[in-house]
Design a protein around this motif. Sequence first.
Motif, PDB file in Angstrom:
ATOM      1  N   VAL A  18       1.531  -1.232  -0.196  1.00 22.55           N
ATOM      2  CA  VAL A  18      -0.338  -0.433  -0.089  1.00 22.55           C
ATOM      3  C   VAL A  18       0.561   0.931   0.057  1.00 22.55           C
ATOM      4  O   VAL A  18       2.374   1.182   0.818  1.00 22.55           O
ATOM      5  CB  VAL A  18      -0.472  -0.298   1.234  1.00 22.55           C
ATOM      6  CG1 VAL A  18      -1.788   1.167   1.281  1.00 22.55           C
ATOM      7  CG2 VAL A  18      -1.721  -0.975   0.967  1.00 22.55           C
ATOM      8  N   TYR A  34      -5.032   4.128  -1.342  1.00 23.35           N
ATOM      9  CA  TYR A  34      -6.298   2.911  -0.568  1.00 23.35           C
ATOM     10  C   TYR A  34      -6.960   2.390  -1.003  1.00 23.35           C
ATOM     11  O   TYR A  34      -8.161   1.138  -1.136  1.00 23.35           O
ATOM     12  CB  TYR A  34      -6.154   3.447   1.234  1.00 23.35           C
ATOM     13  CG  TYR A  34      -5.488   3.695   2.341  1.00 23.35           C
ATOM     14  CD1 TYR A  34      -4.169   3.949   2.073  1.00 23.35           C
ATOM     15  CD2 TYR A  34      -6.605   4.964   3.137  1.00 23.35           C
ATOM     16  CE1 TYR A  34      -3.113   4.577   2.793  1.00 23.35           C
ATOM     17  CE2 TYR A  34      -4.551   5.464   3.831  1.00 23.35           C
ATOM     18  CZ  TYR A  34      -3.789   5.181   3.494  1.00 23.35           C
ATOM     19  OH  TYR A  34      -2.436   6.114   4.028  1.00 23.35           O
ATOM     20  N   SER A  59      -5.369   0.090  -3.640  1.00 21.37           N
ATOM     21  CA  SER A  59      -5.167  -1.229  -3.290  1.00 21.37           C
ATOM     22  C   SER A  59      -5.482  -1.842  -2.292  1.00 21.37           C
ATOM     23  O   SER A  59      -5.517  -3.528  -2.756  1.00 21.37           O
ATOM     24  CB  SER A  59      -4.431  -0.411  -2.081  1.00 21.37           C
ATOM     25  OG  SER A  59      -3.395   0.543  -2.683  1.00 21.37           O
ATOM     26  N   VAL A  70      -4.476   0.689   5.657  1.00 24.59           N
ATOM     27  CA  VAL A  70      -5.392   1.035   5.309  1.00 24.59           C
ATOM     28  C   VAL A  70      -6.895   1.593   6.095  1.00 24.59           C
ATOM     29  O   VAL A  70      -7.154   3.606   6.078  1.00 24.59           O
ATOM     30  CB  VAL A  70      -6.108   1.256   4.393  1.00 24.59           C
ATOM     31  CG1 VAL A  70      -4.523   0.607   3.187  1.00 24.59           C
ATOM     32  CG2 VAL A  70      -6.861  -0.029   4.180  1.00 24.59           C
ATOM     33  N   ARG A 110      -5.559   6.630   7.953  1.00 31.47           N
ATOM     34  CA  ARG A 110      -5.856   5.648   7.351  1.00 31.47           C
ATOM     35  C   ARG A 110      -7.397   6.076   7.694  1.00 31.47           C
ATOM     36  O   ARG A 110      -8.234   7.681   7.817  1.00 31.47           O
ATOM     37  CB  ARG A 110      -6.152   5.186   9.547  1.00 31.47           C
ATOM     38  CG  ARG A 110      -4.719   4.537   8.986  1.00 31.47           C
ATOM     39  CD  ARG A 110      -4.669   3.749  10.801  1.00 31.47           C
ATOM     40  NE  ARG A 110      -2.967   3.783  10.901  1.00 31.47           N
ATOM     41  CZ  ARG A 110      -2.284   2.551  10.672  1.00 31.47           C
ATOM     42  NH1 ARG A 110      -3.284   1.600   9.793  1.00 31.47           N
ATOM     43  NH2 ARG A 110      -1.106   1.929  10.540  1.00 31.47           N
TER      44      ARG A 110
END
Length: 231
Positions: free
Chosen positions: A55, A73, A76, A95, A187
């Motif tokens: 990632v 993210y 990914s 993520v 995140r």
Amino acid sequence: MGRTEFKPTEASHGRRMVVPAVALVVVAFAVGRLSAPQQPAVPSPQPGVRISAGVPVGFSGTARGGGDAAAAYVVSLSVAGVWSDVERQAVIREVTAGGVSPAGLVGEVPTVANGGTIVQTVVARVWVPDEDLDARVPEGAEVDVRLLVCALSGAAIGGGAVDPDAGLAGGWYVQAVTVRWADGRWRIVVAQRPVPVPPPDLRGTLRDGGPRDMRPLVDVLGPRSWVPGTV
């Protein structure tokens, strides 16, 4: 009937016109290049961005960095859809914040990791409702991001026989996610259900034949949206 003779002067005159014509084309091309507008920004490696568990991470602590991180993210997660469960869980941990499920993301499509499936999400535009996209955000700040994505899935052909009924299924969506800046990285903390939107008009005639609710596209196609990874 006698054969018609063509005057050689006409042919030679045609040959004499070739060089000036070519010269005019070259000059016109050069003028066009000089007068053409500057090319838009193109993706380039961003300082600090690196790969962790497959990632891209290390995006800047700005609203723009949060938008770019959200785009990376989602992509990914879609790529990890055909990986093993262990590898996919490693991506999810990279993520998302603890306890957050990525099931609401259009890119997260768990499939059997047999190499025979294509699952891919392409992010076309990113939008963040922020006054200053490049201002640093404080610890714990959250940024709401909207992504215009194209999601594809289907069986991989792999050079074998092509089933006329096979192919890639997919569609265009607006994906809304919220990312949080904590411990020096972004995140995902919230993932809303993706909203289907009308596809781009590729033929220039009748578009998709269905209802065309353009409201979800207002922001992601607005002047303050951008291509992920560009400035």
